[in-house]
Design a protein around this motif. Structure first.
Motif, PDB file in Angstrom:
ATOM      1  N   LEU A 143      -3.841   1.475  -2.777  1.00 25.81           N
ATOM      2  CA  LEU A 143      -4.978  -0.132  -3.023  1.00 25.81           C
ATOM      3  C   LEU A 143      -6.236   0.127  -2.398  1.00 25.81           C
ATOM      4  CD1 LEU A 143      -1.708  -2.980  -2.831  1.00 25.81           C
ATOM      5  CD2 LEU A 143      -2.859  -1.745  -4.821  1.00 25.81           C
ATOM      6  N   TYR A 144      -7.200  -0.511  -2.691  1.00 26.47           N
ATOM      7  CA  TYR A 144      -8.526  -1.305  -2.416  1.00 26.47           C
ATOM      8  C   TYR A 144      -7.507  -2.361  -1.016  1.00 26.47           C
ATOM      9  CZ  TYR A 144     -11.064   1.824  -4.910  1.00 26.47           C
ATOM     10  OH  TYR A 144     -12.166   2.935  -5.639  1.00 26.47           O
TER      11      TYR A 144
ATOM     12  N   SER B 192     -14.368   6.691  -0.407  1.00 30.98           N
ATOM     13  CA  SER B 192     -14.666   5.254  -0.940  1.00 30.98           C
ATOM     14  C   SER B 192     -14.515   4.965  -2.331  1.00 30.98           C
ATOM     15  CB  SER B 192     -15.156   4.226   0.013  1.00 30.98           C
ATOM     16  OG  SER B 192     -17.364   4.508   0.156  1.00 30.98           O
TER      17      SER B 192
ATOM     18  N   TYR C 273      -9.661  -4.105   1.737  1.00 29.44           N
ATOM     19  CA  TYR C 273     -11.045  -5.104   2.223  1.00 29.44           C
ATOM     20  C   TYR C 273     -11.789  -5.722   2.980  1.00 29.44           C
ATOM     21  CZ  TYR C 273     -10.583  -5.423  -3.331  1.00 29.44           C
ATOM     22  OH  TYR C 273     -10.365  -4.768  -4.944  1.00 29.44           O
TER      23      TYR C 273
ATOM     24  N   THR D 261     -12.971   2.301   9.808  1.00 27.92           N
ATOM     25  CA  THR D 261     -13.914   2.531   8.474  1.00 27.92           C
ATOM     26  C   THR D 261     -14.783   1.372   8.996  1.00 27.92           C
ATOM     27  OG1 THR D 261     -12.638   0.710   7.407  1.00 27.92           O
ATOM     28  CG2 THR D 261     -12.348   3.156   6.832  1.00 27.92           C
TER      29      THR D 261
ATOM     30  N   VAL E 299       0.904  -0.901  -0.045  1.00 26.68           N
ATOM     31  CA  VAL E 299      -0.365  -0.015   0.249  1.00 26.68           C
ATOM     32  C   VAL E 299       1.096   1.338  -0.335  1.00 26.68           C
ATOM     33  CG1 VAL E 299      -2.148   0.975   1.203  1.00 26.68           C
ATOM     34  CG2 VAL E 299      -1.861  -0.876   1.083  1.00 26.68           C
TER      35      VAL E 299
ATOM     36  N   GLU F 284     -13.464   9.718   4.623  1.00 27.86           N
ATOM     37  CA  GLU F 284     -13.303   9.310   3.563  1.00 27.86           C
ATOM     38  C   GLU F 284     -14.443   9.105   2.540  1.00 27.86           C
ATOM     39  OE1 GLU F 284     -15.027   5.364   4.795  1.00 27.86           O
ATOM     40  OE2 GLU F 284     -13.855   4.179   3.391  1.00 27.86           O
TER      41      GLU F 284
ATOM     42  N   LYS G  32     -13.055   6.770  -4.225  1.00 24.55           N
ATOM     43  CA  LYS G  32     -12.354   7.618  -4.485  1.00 24.55           C
ATOM     44  C   LYS G  32     -10.663   6.887  -4.453  1.00 24.55           C
ATOM     45  CE  LYS G  32     -13.669  12.196  -6.446  1.00 24.55           C
ATOM     46  NZ  LYS G  32     -13.636  13.425  -5.547  1.00 24.55           N
ATOM     47  N   ASN G  33     -10.961   6.178  -3.599  1.00 19.09           N
ATOM     48  CA  ASN G  33      -9.807   5.251  -1.995  1.00 19.09           C
ATOM     49  C   ASN G  33      -9.310   6.047  -1.381  1.00 19.09           C
ATOM     50  OD1 ASN G  33      -9.656   3.152  -1.239  1.00 19.09           O
ATOM     51  ND2 ASN G  33      -7.750   2.876  -2.217  1.00 19.09           N
ATOM     52  N   THR G  34      -9.913   7.706  -1.054  1.00 16.05           N
ATOM     53  CA  THR G  34      -9.501   8.562  -0.753  1.00 16.05           C
ATOM     54  C   THR G  34      -9.107   9.204   0.941  1.00 16.05           C
ATOM     55  OG1 THR G  34     -10.834  10.463  -1.526  1.00 16.05           O
ATOM     56  CG2 THR G  34      -8.685   9.176  -2.780  1.00 16.05           C
TER      57      THR G  34
ATOM     58  N   GLU H  72      -3.779   9.980  -0.714  1.00 14.98           N
ATOM     59  CA  GLU H  72      -4.749   8.470  -1.981  1.00 14.98           C
ATOM     60  C   GLU H  72      -3.807   7.182  -1.939  1.00 14.98           C
ATOM     61  OE1 GLU H  72      -4.153   9.951  -6.282  1.00 14.98           O
ATOM     62  OE2 GLU H  72      -5.254   8.035  -7.032  1.00 14.98           O
TER      63      GLU H  72
END
Length: 124
Positions: free
Chosen positions: A26-27, A74, A29, A53, A2, A72, A76-78, A23
């Motif tokens: 990686l996502y 989600s 999970y 989260t 990450v 958060e 944009k994963n930022t 940013e």
């Protein structure tokens, strides 16, 4: 692996606002903690805001309460830090961090596994 990349720092006058964005490459999970830390010369890096989260729980340090907020995105994963009514004492290098601690946000730097490179915020 990450990677975190911060953006949005800069120089502003007291009373103005800035938004920082972190940013995440990686996502992730599973549920995780995200935090924003500030470091000033001669002082330890300290958390100003943290978010978990799994429960969407957020902590904000007393010194910035009512002025800073963490959120958060989600899609944009930022993870963002909105800073309003900035003060000279908010000056420092701001780092975002992510950790896999479960249950609640954390102020503890040891709970965070991945760190960004930092972005300078200067308030005059």
């Amino acid at each position: 692996h990450v990677q975190l990349v911060e953006s949005g720092g800069g120089s502003v006058q007291a009373g103005e606002s800035l938004g920082l964005t972190c940013e995440i490459s990686l996502y992730i999970y599973s549920s995780y903690c995200m935090g924003w830390f500030r470091q000033t010369p001669g002082k330890e890096r300290a958390a100003v805001a943290a978010h978990y989260t799994g429960t969407a729980t957020t902590y904000v340090a007393d010194s910035v309460k009512g002025r800073f907020s963490i959120s958060e995105d989600s899609a944009k994963n930022t993870v963002d830090l909105q800073m309003n009514n900035l003060k000279p004492e908010d000056t420092g290098i701001y780092y975002c961090a992510v950790g896999l601690r479960s249950g609640s946000p954390s102020w503890d730097r040891g709970d965070y596994k991945w760190w960004g490179q930092g972005t300078q915020v200067t308030v005059s």
